[in-house]
Design an enzyme around this catalytic site. Structure first.
Site, PDB file in Angstrom:
ATOM      1  N   LYS A 160      -9.479  64.179  25.118  1.00  0.00           N
ATOM      2  CA  LYS A 160     -10.285  63.663  26.346  1.00  0.00           C
ATOM      3  C   LYS A 160     -11.581  63.966  25.889  1.00  0.00           C
ATOM      4  O   LYS A 160     -12.120  65.103  25.910  1.00  0.00           O
ATOM      5  CB  LYS A 160      -9.626  64.623  27.422  1.00  0.00           C
ATOM      6  CG  LYS A 160     -10.660  64.309  28.746  1.00  0.00           C
ATOM      7  CD  LYS A 160     -10.021  64.927  29.888  1.00  0.00           C
ATOM      8  CE  LYS A 160     -10.752  64.499  31.392  1.00  0.00           C
ATOM      9  NZ  LYS A 160     -10.362  65.123  32.390  1.00  0.00           N
ATOM     10  N   LYS A 184      -8.186  59.265  25.890  1.00  0.00           N
ATOM     11  CA  LYS A 184      -8.956  58.874  27.193  1.00  0.00           C
ATOM     12  C   LYS A 184     -10.361  59.039  26.969  1.00  0.00           C
ATOM     13  O   LYS A 184     -10.759  60.276  26.364  1.00  0.00           O
ATOM     14  CB  LYS A 184      -8.638  60.179  28.508  1.00  0.00           C
ATOM     15  CG  LYS A 184      -9.651  59.983  29.573  1.00  0.00           C
ATOM     16  CD  LYS A 184      -8.892  60.933  30.663  1.00  0.00           C
ATOM     17  CE  LYS A 184      -9.976  60.824  31.669  1.00  0.00           C
ATOM     18  NZ  LYS A 184      -9.657  61.926  32.842  1.00  0.00           N
TER      19      LYS A 184
HETATM   20  C1  PBG Z   1     -10.351  66.099  35.671  1.00  0.00           C
HETATM   21  C2  PBG Z   1     -10.184  64.576  35.685  1.00  0.00           C
HETATM   22  C3  PBG Z   1     -11.195  63.428  35.295  1.00  0.00           C
HETATM   23  C4  PBG Z   1     -10.498  62.363  35.184  1.00  0.00           C
HETATM   24  C5  PBG Z   1      -9.036  62.458  35.308  1.00  0.00           C
HETATM   25  N1  PBG Z   1      -8.733  63.684  35.442  1.00  0.00           N
HETATM   26  C6  PBG Z   1     -12.582  63.604  35.406  1.00  0.00           C
HETATM   27  C7  PBG Z   1     -13.338  64.868  34.562  1.00  0.00           C
HETATM   28  O1  PBG Z   1     -12.895  65.166  33.531  1.00  0.00           O
HETATM   29  O2  PBG Z   1     -14.558  64.912  34.710  1.00  0.00           O
HETATM   30  C8  PBG Z   1     -11.307  60.975  34.858  1.00  0.00           C
HETATM   31  C9  PBG Z   1     -10.489  59.757  35.387  1.00  0.00           C
HETATM   32  C10 PBG Z   1     -11.468  58.692  35.646  1.00  0.00           C
HETATM   33  O3  PBG Z   1     -12.543  58.564  35.413  1.00  0.00           O
HETATM   34  O4  PBG Z   1     -10.920  57.574  35.962  1.00  0.00           O
HETATM   35  N2  PBG Z   1      -9.732  66.833  35.478  1.00  0.00           N
END
Ligand code: PBG
Length: 324
Positions: free
Chosen positions: A195, A248
């Site tokens: 991520k 992601k």
């Molecule tokens: C937070 C989380 C995020 C997303 C999914 N879970 C945002 C972040 O890490 O700040 C982002 C998903 C998206 O942008 O569609 N745990």
């Protein structure tokens, strides 16, 4: 003209293209992310046109609609009222909190729907970080202990799969052990393995009011410049007992999806995040791009890169288009 080969022969007709097609997108691959809040009404998100933040009742209706379209899985993201946020994110462990309530209701109404929950503290934490924030930094091991409890709360509510999105070190192994020792051996872990600290999450944080209040997420989410590091994360998550690995965002990270695919035998997921959705939506709404064509092309490309499953806000529309 004599040529060593004529690739165009395999593109000659729709029938031949159908025979030779390598990647086939199917509704079964789609995971539908759903925003939910405690208010009674549903709220169309201005920051993400076409996406709604649902009331618990609205969520049930939307999940039912998704089921009818053939979508098999959803993942829930809660908006927590400011008054219930705290530095320790205690609301994340409330067995009667929004997420456990929604999971119970979904599993009761639609037992065959796969319900996935997000394990991280950012919606609950008054600091807006995925972990516990102390003296300007995010604590790793103390956070992991809380995440284990959060995963158990979700499992007790009936979640089929928990998805740790926090990027703390060692959390997959600890969550696996916590689930096993509570007899939740059939609850899966979809790990956010790679991520990235991405600017494409902006609209999501707007939808949940979950942006960090101080600092950024770069000490736990990955540097967008790094590809090899994703394989290190993948090896650790696999060794720790993850059932599925996620990359992601998706579209700008196709190389990472392909590399993770080649490095593991586990199923690979990719998350077409809020900013990717918004780019496609905005360009389509302006009449600059053909929405159906670019959405299906982008999802096909993510699958071709190696994703077995795709999380996308376009899940219902894509399901409809694929069914036509
Ligand atoms: C937070 C989380 C995020 C997303 C999914 N879970 C945002 C972040 O890490 O700040 C982002 C998903 C998206 O942008 O569609 N745990």
């Amino acid at each position: 003209m004599e040529l060593p080969g004529r690739p165009r022969r395999n593109r000659k007709s729709a029938a031949i293209r159908g025979l030779t097609r390598q990647t086939r997108l199917s509704v079964e691959q789609l995971i539908y992310p759903l925003f939910v809040h405690e208010d009674a009404g549903d709220h169309a998100l201005e920051s993400m046109p076409g996406v709604t933040r649902w009331s618990p009742e609205g969520l049930l209706r939307e999940a039912e609609r998704a089921r009818k379209l053939g979508i098999g899985a959803v993942v829930l993201f809660p908006k927590v009222p400011e008054a219930r946020k705290s530095p320790d994110g205690a609301e994340a462990l409330n067995p009667d909190g929004l997420v456990p309530r929604c999971v119970r209701a979904l599993k009761q109404a639609l037992p065959e729907l796969c319900v996935i929950t997000d394990v991280a503290l950012d919606p609950y934490n008054s600091d807006g970080h995925d972990g516990l924030w102390r003296d300007g930094r995010v604590l790793n091991d103390d956070t992991v202990a809380v995440l284990c409890e959060q995963a158990l709360v979700h499992a007790r509510a009936g979640a089929d799969i928990v998805a740790p999105s926090d990027m703390m070190d060692g959390r997959v192994g600890e969550i696996r052990a916590a689930l096993e020792s509570a007899d939740f051996d059939d609850v899966g872990i979809l790990s956010y393995t790679a991520k990235y600290a991405s600017a494409f999450y902006g609209p999501f944080r707007g939808a949940l009011d979950s942006a960090p209040r101080a600092g950024d997420k770069k000490t736990y989410q990955m540097d967008p410049a790094n590809g090899r590091e994703a394989l290190r994360e993948a090896a650790l998550d696999e060794a720790e007992g993850a059932d599925m690995l996620m990359v992601k965002p998706a579209g700008p990270y196709l190389d990472v999806i392909a590399a993770v695919r080649a490095a593991t035998t586990l199923p690979v997921a990719a998350y077409q995040v809020s900013g990717e959705y918004l780019m496609l939506k905005a360009a389509s709404q302006s009449g600059w791009l053909d929405e159906r064509a670019v959405v299906l092309e982008s999802l096909t490309a993510i699958a071709r890169a190696g994703a077995d499953m795709i999380l996308t806000y376009y899940a219902p529309q894509a399901a409809r288009w694929l069914g036509e």
